[in-house]
Motif scaffolding. Sequence first.
Motif, PDB file in Angstrom:
ATOM      1  N   LEU A 177       0.867  -1.178   0.000  1.00 33.54           N
ATOM      2  CA  LEU A 177       0.000   0.000   0.000  1.00 33.54           C
ATOM      3  C   LEU A 177       0.901   1.225   0.000  1.00 33.54           C
ATOM      4  O   LEU A 177       1.671   1.438   0.931  1.00 33.54           O
ATOM      5  CB  LEU A 177      -0.898   0.007   1.239  1.00 33.54           C
ATOM      6  CG  LEU A 177      -1.775   1.246   1.445  1.00 33.54           C
ATOM      7  CD1 LEU A 177      -2.758   1.426   0.305  1.00 33.54           C
ATOM      8  CD2 LEU A 177      -2.509   1.150   2.788  1.00 33.54           C
ATOM      9  N   VAL A 206       0.955   5.081   0.182  1.00 37.52           N
ATOM     10  CA  VAL A 206       0.099   6.190   0.596  1.00 37.52           C
ATOM     11  C   VAL A 206       0.729   7.509   0.139  1.00 37.52           C
ATOM     12  O   VAL A 206       1.853   7.828   0.535  1.00 37.52           O
ATOM     13  CB  VAL A 206      -0.106   6.199   2.120  1.00 37.52           C
ATOM     14  CG1 VAL A 206      -1.092   7.297   2.511  1.00 37.52           C
ATOM     15  CG2 VAL A 206      -0.597   4.838   2.606  1.00 37.52           C
ATOM     16  N   THR A 216      -1.376  -1.144  -4.220  1.00 35.10           N
ATOM     17  CA  THR A 216      -2.494  -0.210  -4.167  1.00 35.10           C
ATOM     18  C   THR A 216      -1.937   1.166  -3.839  1.00 35.10           C
ATOM     19  O   THR A 216      -1.161   1.314  -2.890  1.00 35.10           O
ATOM     20  CB  THR A 216      -3.512  -0.617  -3.092  1.00 35.10           C
ATOM     21  OG1 THR A 216      -4.049  -1.900  -3.414  1.00 35.10           O
ATOM     22  CG2 THR A 216      -4.659   0.392  -3.010  1.00 35.10           C
ATOM     23  N   VAL A 266      -2.848   5.087  -2.898  1.00 33.52           N
ATOM     24  CA  VAL A 266      -3.867   6.026  -2.434  1.00 33.52           C
ATOM     25  C   VAL A 266      -3.294   7.433  -2.501  1.00 33.52           C
ATOM     26  O   VAL A 266      -2.227   7.702  -1.933  1.00 33.52           O
ATOM     27  CB  VAL A 266      -4.309   5.703  -0.993  1.00 33.52           C
ATOM     28  CG1 VAL A 266      -5.318   6.740  -0.506  1.00 33.52           C
ATOM     29  CG2 VAL A 266      -4.904   4.304  -0.921  1.00 33.52           C
ATOM     30  N   ASP A 267      -3.982   8.315  -3.208  1.00 31.97           N
ATOM     31  CA  ASP A 267      -3.502   9.686  -3.358  1.00 31.97           C
ATOM     32  C   ASP A 267      -4.706  10.596  -3.590  1.00 31.97           C
ATOM     33  O   ASP A 267      -5.656  10.203  -4.276  1.00 31.97           O
ATOM     34  CB  ASP A 267      -2.535   9.780  -4.542  1.00 31.97           C
ATOM     35  CG  ASP A 267      -1.691  11.045  -4.498  1.00 31.97           C
ATOM     36  OD1 ASP A 267      -0.505  10.958  -4.116  1.00 31.97           O
ATOM     37  OD2 ASP A 267      -2.223  12.125  -4.840  1.00 31.97           O
ATOM     38  N   LEU A 312      -6.360   4.476  -6.091  1.00 28.38           N
ATOM     39  CA  LEU A 312      -7.529   4.911  -5.331  1.00 28.38           C
ATOM     40  C   LEU A 312      -7.358   6.370  -4.952  1.00 28.38           C
ATOM     41  O   LEU A 312      -6.315   6.753  -4.419  1.00 28.38           O
ATOM     42  CB  LEU A 312      -7.696   4.071  -4.062  1.00 28.38           C
ATOM     43  CG  LEU A 312      -7.973   2.570  -4.236  1.00 28.38           C
ATOM     44  CD1 LEU A 312      -7.976   1.891  -2.875  1.00 28.38           C
ATOM     45  CD2 LEU A 312      -9.298   2.341  -4.950  1.00 28.38           C
ATOM     46  N   GLN A 313      -8.370   7.167  -5.213  1.00 29.56           N
ATOM     47  CA  GLN A 313      -8.305   8.571  -4.824  1.00 29.56           C
ATOM     48  C   GLN A 313      -8.842   8.728  -3.410  1.00 29.56           C
ATOM     49  O   GLN A 313      -9.949   8.288  -3.093  1.00 29.56           O
ATOM     50  CB  GLN A 313      -9.104   9.447  -5.787  1.00 29.56           C
ATOM     51  CG  GLN A 313      -8.941  10.939  -5.520  1.00 29.56           C
ATOM     52  CD  GLN A 313      -9.652  11.789  -6.546  1.00 29.56           C
ATOM     53  OE1 GLN A 313     -10.188  11.287  -7.524  1.00 29.56           O
ATOM     54  NE2 GLN A 313      -9.666  13.099  -6.327  1.00 29.56           N
ATOM     55  N   GLY A 314      -8.055   9.353  -2.549  1.00 30.94           N
ATOM     56  CA  GLY A 314      -8.493   9.551  -1.174  1.00 30.94           C
ATOM     57  C   GLY A 314      -7.394  10.157  -0.332  1.00 30.94           C
ATOM     58  O   GLY A 314      -6.242  10.263  -0.762  1.00 30.94           O
ATOM     59  N   THR A 374      -5.237  10.509   3.460  1.00 31.35           N
ATOM     60  CA  THR A 374      -4.660   9.633   4.473  1.00 31.35           C
ATOM     61  C   THR A 374      -5.587   9.433   5.653  1.00 31.35           C
ATOM     62  O   THR A 374      -5.684   8.336   6.209  1.00 31.35           O
ATOM     63  CB  THR A 374      -3.336  10.228   4.974  1.00 31.35           C
ATOM     64  OG1 THR A 374      -2.509  10.518   3.861  1.00 31.35           O
ATOM     65  CG2 THR A 374      -2.606   9.250   5.886  1.00 31.35           C
ATOM     66  N   LEU A 385      -8.027   6.575   5.199  1.00 37.72           N
ATOM     67  CA  LEU A 385      -7.419   5.363   4.664  1.00 37.72           C
ATOM     68  C   LEU A 385      -8.226   4.118   5.027  1.00 37.72           C
ATOM     69  O   LEU A 385      -8.378   3.197   4.231  1.00 37.72           O
ATOM     70  CB  LEU A 385      -5.984   5.244   5.199  1.00 37.72           C
ATOM     71  CG  LEU A 385      -5.006   4.363   4.437  1.00 37.72           C
ATOM     72  CD1 LEU A 385      -4.877   4.785   2.992  1.00 37.72           C
ATOM     73  CD2 LEU A 385      -3.646   4.396   5.132  1.00 37.72           C
ATOM     74  N   ILE A 400     -11.031   3.196   2.564  1.00 39.00           N
ATOM     75  CA  ILE A 400     -10.759   2.839   1.168  1.00 39.00           C
ATOM     76  C   ILE A 400      -9.752   1.712   1.008  1.00 39.00           C
ATOM     77  O   ILE A 400      -9.562   1.211  -0.086  1.00 39.00           O
ATOM     78  CB  ILE A 400     -10.280   4.066   0.367  1.00 39.00           C
ATOM     79  CG1 ILE A 400      -9.059   4.712   1.032  1.00 39.00           C
ATOM     80  CG2 ILE A 400     -11.395   5.084   0.205  1.00 39.00           C
ATOM     81  CD1 ILE A 400      -8.523   5.907   0.278  1.00 39.00           C
ATOM     82  N   SER A 401      -9.125   1.315   2.107  1.00 40.73           N
ATOM     83  CA  SER A 401      -8.151   0.230   2.039  1.00 40.73           C
ATOM     84  C   SER A 401      -8.426  -0.750   3.175  1.00 40.73           C
ATOM     85  O   SER A 401      -8.659  -0.331   4.311  1.00 40.73           O
ATOM     86  CB  SER A 401      -6.722   0.771   2.166  1.00 40.73           C
ATOM     87  OG  SER A 401      -5.777  -0.271   2.106  1.00 40.73           O
TER      88      SER A 401
END
Length: 244
Positions: free
Chosen positions: A29, A31, A50, A52-53, A78-80, A82, A85, A88-89
């Motif tokens: 993951l 981040v 994965t 996430v940003d 995945l847009q999101g 921290t 988190l 979405i994860s």
Amino acid sequence: MRSDAVHRVLEAELAQARKRRGGQPPRVLDVGGGSGVWAVPLASAGCAVTVVDPSPNALATLQRRAADAGVADRITPLQGDTDALHAISPEGGADLVLGHGLLEVVDDVAAALREMAAATAPGGAVSVLVANRHAAVLARALTGRVTEALKLFQDPDGRLHDCAADTLQRRFDSDSVERAMREAGMDVELIQGQGVLSDIVPGSVPWRATRAEEALAELERLAAARPPLRDIATRLHAIGRVGG
């Protein structure tokens, strides 16, 4: 992946994760790694990544890089943020969680680290790469910007509040990054430097000479883990273990 101290540590961590998973691809993951600087090489090395940003533009760059490298099927963007988190994860779903260049810009360091720890599988690790305040002080002093160096040294967060070009909210030193990770419930197993000497060696050094390149690489490797040289590195790298 490259061969500097950070990459070697991550390669060893992923080898252990693969072993724990019975040979299955390690789950990573990343981040705040939207543009794919870390994600694409990790996917190329066989990981399921994965990312996430919060930035759709960064994620678009990631998808282009992944497609060009032929690893789009191994990367999930995945847009999101921290602080969301957990939404979405999957909790405890990653063997390795990266927070590289992240803690300097988040609003709440403690919350970000808790979210990353919660996303890590038992026995897995969180890898943090942060800007080093001492390196920033030294760099400015060496170039004659001593007033800026003094302000960075004296500021509790290691930033220049009156400088629009300084976009970081904070910089760290070895003690502060270790303390923050421990307070988030991690066992800190390693703190090392990245860019200890290679970022300050004069450009006049004849890098076309293979021996000079090899000497710098070996010097960098040895200095990365040894205070006080480690503590003037451009970036500090820490590994926190999540219990299991």
